[in-house]
Design a protein around this motif. Structure first.
Motif, PDB file in Angstrom:
ATOM      1  N   LEU A   4      59.356  29.510  53.360  1.00 57.40           N
ATOM      2  CA  LEU A   4      58.982  28.996  52.491  1.00 57.40           C
ATOM      3  C   LEU A   4      60.314  29.480  51.248  1.00 57.40           C
ATOM      4  N   ARG A   5      60.770  30.475  51.237  1.00 54.98           N
ATOM      5  CA  ARG A   5      61.419  31.930  50.275  1.00 54.98           C
ATOM      6  C   ARG A   5      62.701  30.587  50.325  1.00 54.98           C
ATOM      7  N   GLY A   6      63.237  30.585  52.016  1.00 51.67           N
ATOM      8  CA  GLY A   6      64.469  30.310  52.625  1.00 51.67           C
ATOM      9  C   GLY A   6      64.865  29.480  51.867  1.00 51.67           C
ATOM     10  N   LEU A   7      63.502  27.782  51.931  1.00 48.94           N
ATOM     11  CA  LEU A   7      63.895  26.648  52.449  1.00 48.94           C
ATOM     12  C   LEU A   7      64.355  26.277  50.827  1.00 48.94           C
ATOM     13  N   LEU A   8      63.322  26.944  50.066  1.00 46.14           N
ATOM     14  CA  LEU A   8      63.563  26.871  48.370  1.00 46.14           C
ATOM     15  C   LEU A   8      65.004  26.950  47.947  1.00 46.14           C
ATOM     16  N   ARG A   9      64.880  25.712  47.161  1.00 47.09           N
ATOM     17  CA  ARG A   9      66.031  26.358  45.808  1.00 47.09           C
ATOM     18  C   ARG A   9      66.099  28.047  44.580  1.00 47.09           C
ATOM     19  N   PRO A  10      66.678  28.253  44.755  1.00 48.93           N
ATOM     20  CA  PRO A  10      66.567  29.702  44.038  1.00 48.93           C
ATOM     21  C   PRO A  10      66.358  28.959  42.695  1.00 48.93           C
ATOM     22  N   GLY A  11      65.035  29.676  41.971  1.00 54.09           N
ATOM     23  CA  GLY A  11      64.511  29.173  40.529  1.00 54.09           C
ATOM     24  C   GLY A  11      63.311  28.260  40.602  1.00 54.09           C
ATOM     25  N   THR A  12      62.868  28.056  42.564  1.00 53.02           N
ATOM     26  CA  THR A  12      61.601  26.766  41.984  1.00 53.02           C
ATOM     27  C   THR A  12      60.832  27.895  42.192  1.00 53.02           C
ATOM     28  N   ARG A  13      59.656  27.612  41.196  1.00 54.94           N
ATOM     29  CA  ARG A  13      58.742  28.400  40.992  1.00 54.94           C
ATOM     30  C   ARG A  13      57.031  27.870  41.866  1.00 54.94           C
ATOM     31  N   VAL A  14      56.649  29.047  42.250  1.00 49.75           N
ATOM     32  CA  VAL A  14      55.860  28.605  43.550  1.00 49.75           C
ATOM     33  C   VAL A  14      54.647  29.326  43.184  1.00 49.75           C
ATOM     34  N   GLY A  15      53.295  28.760  43.394  1.00 49.76           N
ATOM     35  CA  GLY A  15      52.026  29.674  42.352  1.00 49.76           C
ATOM     36  C   GLY A  15      50.728  28.700  42.941  1.00 49.76           C
ATOM     37  N   PHE A  16      49.350  29.772  43.445  1.00 63.37           N
ATOM     38  CA  PHE A  16      48.670  29.557  44.342  1.00 63.37           C
ATOM     39  C   PHE A  16      47.347  30.055  43.910  1.00 63.37           C
ATOM     40  N   LEU A  17      46.537  29.455  44.370  1.00 66.74           N
ATOM     41  CA  LEU A  17      45.301  30.113  43.688  1.00 66.74           C
ATOM     42  C   LEU A  17      44.269  30.310  45.133  1.00 66.74           C
ATOM     43  N   GLU A  18      43.906  31.562  45.307  1.00 67.87           N
ATOM     44  CA  GLU A  18      43.640  31.767  46.962  1.00 67.87           C
ATOM     45  C   GLU A  18      42.439  32.712  46.715  1.00 67.87           C
ATOM     46  N   PRO A  19      41.334  32.516  47.575  1.00 70.71           N
ATOM     47  CA  PRO A  19      39.351  33.271  47.641  1.00 70.71           C
ATOM     48  C   PRO A  19      39.634  34.770  47.971  1.00 70.71           C
ATOM     49  N   ASP A  20      39.326  35.592  47.462  1.00 74.34           N
ATOM     50  CA  ASP A  20      38.781  36.590  48.232  1.00 74.34           C
ATOM     51  C   ASP A  20      37.430  36.528  48.473  1.00 74.34           C
ATOM     52  N   PHE A  21      36.910  36.853  49.625  1.00 75.57           N
ATOM     53  CA  PHE A  21      35.499  36.825  49.973  1.00 75.57           C
ATOM     54  C   PHE A  21      34.982  38.043  50.450  1.00 75.57           C
ATOM     55  N   ARG A  22      35.574  38.768  49.750  1.00 78.36           N
ATOM     56  CA  ARG A  22      35.339  40.218  50.746  1.00 78.36           C
ATOM     57  C   ARG A  22      34.916  41.141  49.426  1.00 78.36           C
ATOM     58  N   SER A  23      36.242  41.885  48.592  1.00 82.90           N
ATOM     59  CA  SER A  23      35.377  42.998  47.824  1.00 82.90           C
ATOM     60  C   SER A  23      34.444  42.543  46.824  1.00 82.90           C
ATOM     61  N   PRO A  24      34.132  41.348  46.546  1.00 83.40           N
ATOM     62  CA  PRO A  24      32.623  41.665  45.923  1.00 83.40           C
ATOM     63  C   PRO A  24      31.808  41.676  46.446  1.00 83.40           C
ATOM     64  N   LEU A  25      31.851  41.425  48.176  1.00 87.63           N
ATOM     65  CA  LEU A  25      30.700  41.925  48.834  1.00 87.63           C
ATOM     66  C   LEU A  25      30.227  43.531  48.725  1.00 87.63           C
ATOM     67  N   ALA A  26      31.560  44.433  48.122  1.00 83.47           N
ATOM     68  CA  ALA A  26      30.723  45.755  48.073  1.00 83.47           C
ATOM     69  C   ALA A  26      29.783  46.366  46.831  1.00 83.47           C
ATOM     70  N   ARG A  27      30.010  45.247  45.412  1.00 80.17           N
ATOM     71  CA  ARG A  27      29.374  45.180  44.564  1.00 80.17           C
ATOM     72  C   ARG A  27      27.485  44.587  44.809  1.00 80.17           C
ATOM     73  N   LEU A  28      27.807  43.575  45.748  1.00 88.92           N
ATOM     74  CA  LEU A  28      26.411  43.670  46.283  1.00 88.92           C
ATOM     75  C   LEU A  28      25.676  44.205  47.094  1.00 88.92           C
ATOM     76  N   ALA A  29      26.421  44.781  48.079  1.00 83.00           N
ATOM     77  CA  ALA A  29      25.646  45.361  48.739  1.00 83.00           C
ATOM     78  C   ALA A  29      24.835  46.788  48.170  1.00 83.00           C
ATOM     79  N   TYR A  30      25.941  47.759  46.864  1.00 86.70           N
ATOM     80  CA  TYR A  30      25.212  48.778  46.599  1.00 86.70           C
ATOM     81  C   TYR A  30      23.987  48.010  45.506  1.00 86.70           C
ATOM     82  N   LEU A  31      23.878  46.770  44.816  1.00 90.92           N
ATOM     83  CA  LEU A  31      23.169  46.331  43.988  1.00 90.92           C
ATOM     84  C   LEU A  31      21.844  45.918  45.242  1.00 90.92           C
ATOM     85  N   GLU A  32      22.865  45.727  46.473  1.00 91.02           N
ATOM     86  CA  GLU A  32      21.026  44.916  47.471  1.00 91.02           C
ATOM     87  C   GLU A  32      20.347  46.181  47.927  1.00 91.02           C
ATOM     88  N   ALA A  33      21.179  47.598  47.985  1.00 91.70           N
ATOM     89  CA  ALA A  33      20.379  48.485  47.982  1.00 91.70           C
ATOM     90  C   ALA A  33      19.594  49.717  47.552  1.00 91.70           C
TER      91      ALA A  33
END
Ligand SMILES: C[S@@+](CC[C@H](N)C(=O)[O-])C[C@H]1O[C@@H](n2cnc3c(N)ncnc32)[C@H](O)[C@@H]1O
Length: 274
Positions: free
Chosen positions: A133-162
Motif C-alpha cells: 500500500l505504501r508504494g501505491l499511495l500518494r505522499p501525505g496520505t493518512r493511514v489508520g487501523f484498529l486491530e485486535p489482540d486476542f493473545r496478550s490478555p490471556l496471560a493475566r487471565l491464566a494467572y487469575l484462573e490459577a
C-alpha cells in the motif's frame, strides 16, 4: 463483479447484528481513530473491509460537500447490509465495492485517507498488504487501523484462573478457540500487537499507536456468545470445540453475566502517514 469470500466469520443478518453490537462497543476507539486521522469534510476516504457499515456510518457523518468514501469488502452479503444501514444517512457519499482488499485496485486511486477496523486480522500476511500500500499511495496520505489482540490478555487471565478465579476458564476457552480458529486459517489473532512496528518497518512516517482493552462486561460476553453461535459448525469441523462443548461453554459464559470481569481482548490503534 462478485468476489468469492472465505471470510471465516458469519455473513448473515445475525453476523451483521453481532458487528453492530461491536460497533457500539468500539465507539470510543473508533472516534479517536477518526480524530487521529484528522478526517476532513472533503477527504476521499478508502475503507477496507467495511462489513455491515458501522465504521462506514461514522466516517460518512464526518464528510461534507465534496467528501467521498469508497468502502471495500469481499462479502457481497455484508455489503448489502451496509447499503441498507447507510440508506438514510449520507448514502450518496459512499460507493460500495465488492473486492478483495489484499489486491489493491482502481478503488484505491486518489485516496487522502485509508482506514480499516478489524479487517487486517482477516487478511493472511497482512504485512505484505501494508508494505504494498505504501508504494501505491500518494505522499501525505493518512493511514489508520484498529486491530485486535486476542493473545496478550490471556496471560493475566491464566494467572487469575490459577489464583482464585477458576470460573475464568470460560473466558480462556473462548479466547483459545478464536486463536486456534484464526491460526488454522493462517490469519493472525494478534496482528494489532505488531502493527506499529510493521508500519514503521514498511517506511510509513509519524507512526503512533494506542491500546484499548475491553473489560468482559455484558456487552462483550453477549458478543462472545454470538460468536459461538455464528461459528459453532466451523469450530466443530476443525475439531476445536464439539457442539456439546460449545453448549457447555455458552452456559459457563452466561453464568459470568453481567460482569464486569477482566478483559480477554483489546484493540490496537495505529495511525501514520505515507
Ligand atoms: C470483523 S469484520 C469488521 C467489519 C467492519 N470493519 C467493522 O468494524 O464493523 C471483518 C470484515 O472484513 C471483511 N474482509 C475479510 N477479508 C477481506 C478481504 N480480503 N478483502 C475485503 N474484505 C475482507 C469481511 O467480509 C468483514 O466484513
Amino acid at each position: 463483479m462478485t468476489v468469492a469470500s472465505d471470510y471465516i466469520l458469519g455473513q448473515s443478518a445475525n453476523a451483521a447484528k453481532r458487528l453492530e453490537l461491536q460497533d457500539r462497543h468500539f465507539a470510543v476507539p473508533t472516534e479517536e481513530l477518526l480524530d487521529a486521522l484528522s478526517l476532513k469534510p472533503t477527504d476521499r476516504v478508502v475503507e477496507l473491509g467495511c462489513g455491515p457499515g458501522g465504521l462506514t456510518r461514522r466516517i460518512v457523518s464526518r464528510l461534507g460537500e465534496g467528501g467521498k468514501l469508497i468502502s471495500v469488502d469481499s462479502s457481497a452479503g455484508l455489503l448489502e447490509q451496509a447499503a441498507l444501514y447507510l440508506k438514510d444517512s449520507g448514502a450518496g457519499k459512499v460507493e460500495f465495492v465488492n473486492a478483495d482488499a489484499s489486491k489493491p485496485g482502481a478503488w484505491l486511486n486518489g485516496a487522502d485517507v485509508v482506514v480499516g477496523r478489524a479487517v487486517l486480522h482477516h487478511i493472511p500476511m497482512a504485512e505484505y498488504l501494508l508494505g504494498k500500500l505504501r508504494g501505491l499511495l500518494r505522499p501525505g496520505t493518512r493511514v489508520g487501523f484498529l486491530e485486535p489482540d486476542f493473545r496478550s490478555p490471556l496471560a493475566r487471565l491464566a494467572y487469575l484462573e490459577a489464583n482464585g478465579y477458576p470460573e475464568y476458564a470460560a473466558l480462556r476457552v473462548w479466547a483459545t478457540a478464536i486463536n486456534d480458529l484464526y491460526s488454522l486459517r493462517k490469519i493472525s489473532p494478534a496482528v494489532g500487537a505488531t502493527l506499529g512496528r510493521t508500519l514503521e518497518t514498511a517506511g510509513y512516517k509519524n507512526v503512533s499507536t494506542a491500546w484499548y482493552e475491553f473489560q468482559s462486561d455484558s456487552m462483550v460476553i453477549e458478543n462472545m456468545l454470538m460468536f459461538y453461535d455464528e461459528v459453532g459448525t466451523t469450530l466443530e469441523k476443525y475439531g476445536i470445540l464439539s457442539a456439546a462443548e460449545n453448549a457447555e461453554q455458552q452456559r459457563l459464559l452466561t453464568a459470568l453475566l453481567p460482569g464486569p470481569h477482566p478483559g480477554i481482548w483489546g484493540m490496537f490503534r495505529a495511525v501514520c502517514e505515507v
